[in-house]
Design a protein around this motif. Structure first.
Motif, PDB file in Angstrom:
ATOM      1  N   SER A 235      34.401  31.419  35.752  1.00  0.00           N
ATOM      2  CA  SER A 235      34.055  32.717  36.333  1.00  0.00           C
ATOM      3  C   SER A 235      33.600  33.662  35.238  1.00  0.00           C
ATOM      4  O   SER A 235      34.030  33.547  34.082  1.00  0.00           O
ATOM      5  N   LEU A 236      32.719  34.589  35.606  1.00  0.00           N
ATOM      6  CA  LEU A 236      32.182  35.579  34.683  1.00  0.00           C
ATOM      7  C   LEU A 236      32.783  36.943  35.018  1.00  0.00           C
ATOM      8  O   LEU A 236      32.807  37.346  36.186  1.00  0.00           O
ATOM      9  N   LEU A 237      33.245  37.651  34.009  1.00  0.00           N
ATOM     10  CA  LEU A 237      33.967  38.906  34.222  1.00  0.00           C
ATOM     11  C   LEU A 237      33.176  40.126  33.776  1.00  0.00           C
ATOM     12  O   LEU A 237      33.692  41.247  33.834  1.00  0.00           O
ATOM     13  N   VAL A 238      31.951  39.936  33.324  1.00  0.00           N
ATOM     14  CA  VAL A 238      31.110  41.047  32.892  1.00  0.00           C
ATOM     15  C   VAL A 238      29.742  40.930  33.558  1.00  0.00           C
ATOM     16  O   VAL A 238      29.372  39.872  34.076  1.00  0.00           O
ATOM     17  N   GLY A 247      36.886  40.655  21.080  1.00  0.00           N
ATOM     18  CA  GLY A 247      38.189  40.286  21.602  1.00  0.00           C
ATOM     19  C   GLY A 247      38.372  40.547  23.079  1.00  0.00           C
ATOM     20  O   GLY A 247      39.376  40.129  23.669  1.00  0.00           O
ATOM     21  N   GLN A 248      37.409  41.205  23.726  1.00  0.00           N
ATOM     22  CA  GLN A 248      37.503  41.493  25.156  1.00  0.00           C
ATOM     23  C   GLN A 248      37.305  40.212  25.955  1.00  0.00           C
ATOM     24  O   GLN A 248      36.429  39.404  25.660  1.00  0.00           O
ATOM     25  N   LYS A 249      38.125  40.020  26.988  1.00  0.00           N
ATOM     26  CA  LYS A 249      37.962  38.858  27.857  1.00  0.00           C
ATOM     27  C   LYS A 249      36.706  39.043  28.700  1.00  0.00           C
ATOM     28  O   LYS A 249      36.575  40.024  29.428  1.00  0.00           O
ATOM     29  N   ILE A 250      35.776  38.106  28.581  1.00  0.00           N
ATOM     30  CA  ILE A 250      34.504  38.221  29.289  1.00  0.00           C
ATOM     31  C   ILE A 250      34.311  37.131  30.349  1.00  0.00           C
ATOM     32  O   ILE A 250      33.439  37.249  31.211  1.00  0.00           O
TER      33      ILE A 250
END
Length: 283
Positions: A235-238, A247-250
């Motif tokens: 899955s894509l979060l951005v 460091g952000q979860k993307i």
């Protein structure tokens, strides 16, 4: 005989309709249509009449080849496909023609310098990132390596104004190393749903599944020199044009368009894939 011929004609018509419907559905799956596969149609097109033809061969421009999409052209030249569409004044970025010429450097930038790393007008070959030879380690450095639970400190990538300090994008073992011909980056193991993090601050220039061989893909642009790519996600979060922090979860790790759950990670310098070991810290 007449009944048999009528049924045969009816079956042919139905089959043709199914094929046309299938082609129509396929063309709408990616944000940029690949029209280079239709060699018979392109052979009848007057190349000189295609958009941008007057710029063919000039530094900073690229001539569309069979199999190209704007997404791939952007990745290979270190640019956003949306920027290329805007710089090239494309009325419909979803339809590009073989022989069409697009601008791959920003207006006002020194195109002769910017284009030396990728070679304006060269053929863009598909990048193999799936199973088989592409996932075979080619050096001792590609063997599985334990990863510390906490993200390691970053290492200097290079000197200069565009230098970027990258961190590892996932906390799994390295299962396939960089090979310029067969694997354009690192393959990192993990479980479905494991976090994928941004290797450095950047802007999302692509988020989707429109590039064959990469599955659910995110491309981050860090500056005018460096891109990173994160493939096969669950899955894509951005979203495109979103700014992200190191460091952000993307994304979440997955196996889309791959033979197993893994993250395929690429570092590209002015569009050219480079060995991530030169930019990632030791661990």
């Amino acid at each position: 005989m007449l009944v048999s011929r009528s049924l045969g004609a009816l079956g042919s018509a139905v089959l043709a309709g199914v094929i046309l419907a299938g082609c129509s559905t396929q063309a709408n799956r990616a944000p940029v249509e690949d029209r280079g596969q239709s060699s018979s149609a392109s052979s009848t097109v007057d190349v000189k009449s295609l958009p941008g033809a007057e710029n063919a061969g000039k530094p900073g421009y690229y001539t569309i080849k069979p199999g190209d999409t704007l997404i791939r052209v952007g990745l290979e030249h270190g640019q956003s496909w949306k920027d290329i569409a805007r710089w090239s004044n494309l009325d419909n970025p979803n339809a590009i023609e073989v022989g069409q010429v697009v601008r791959v450097v920003p207006p006002g930038r020194d195109a002769s310098v910017a284009s030396t790393s990728t070679g304006s007008g060269r053929t863009v070959a598909p990048v193999v990132v799936g199973g088989g030879a592409a996932t075979t380690p080619t050096a001792p450095a590609a063997t599985a390596t334990p990863v510390p639970s906490a993200p390691p400190s970053s290492a200097p990538a290079a000197s200069g104004a565009d230098a970027v300090n990258f961190i590892w994008p996932a906390s799994g073992s390295l299962i396939a190393g960089f090979d310029e011909q067969r694997n354009k980056g690192y393959d990192i193991s993990g479980k479905a749903g494991d976090p994928v993090i941004a290797a450095a601050d950047g802007r999302v220039v692509y988020a989707g599944a429109g590039l064959r061989g990469y599955g659910n893909l995110i491309i981050l642009k860090h500056n005018n020199t460096y891109l990173t790519a994160y493939a096969h996600n669950q899955s894509l979060l951005v979203k495109e044009d979103q700014s992200v922090k190191k460091g952000q979860k993307i994304a979440e790790m997955g196996s889309t368009d791959a033979d197993r759950v893994k993250l395929h990670f690429e570092v590209r310098r002015q569009g050219k894939p480079v060995d991530p070991s030169r930019y990632l810290p030791s661990r």
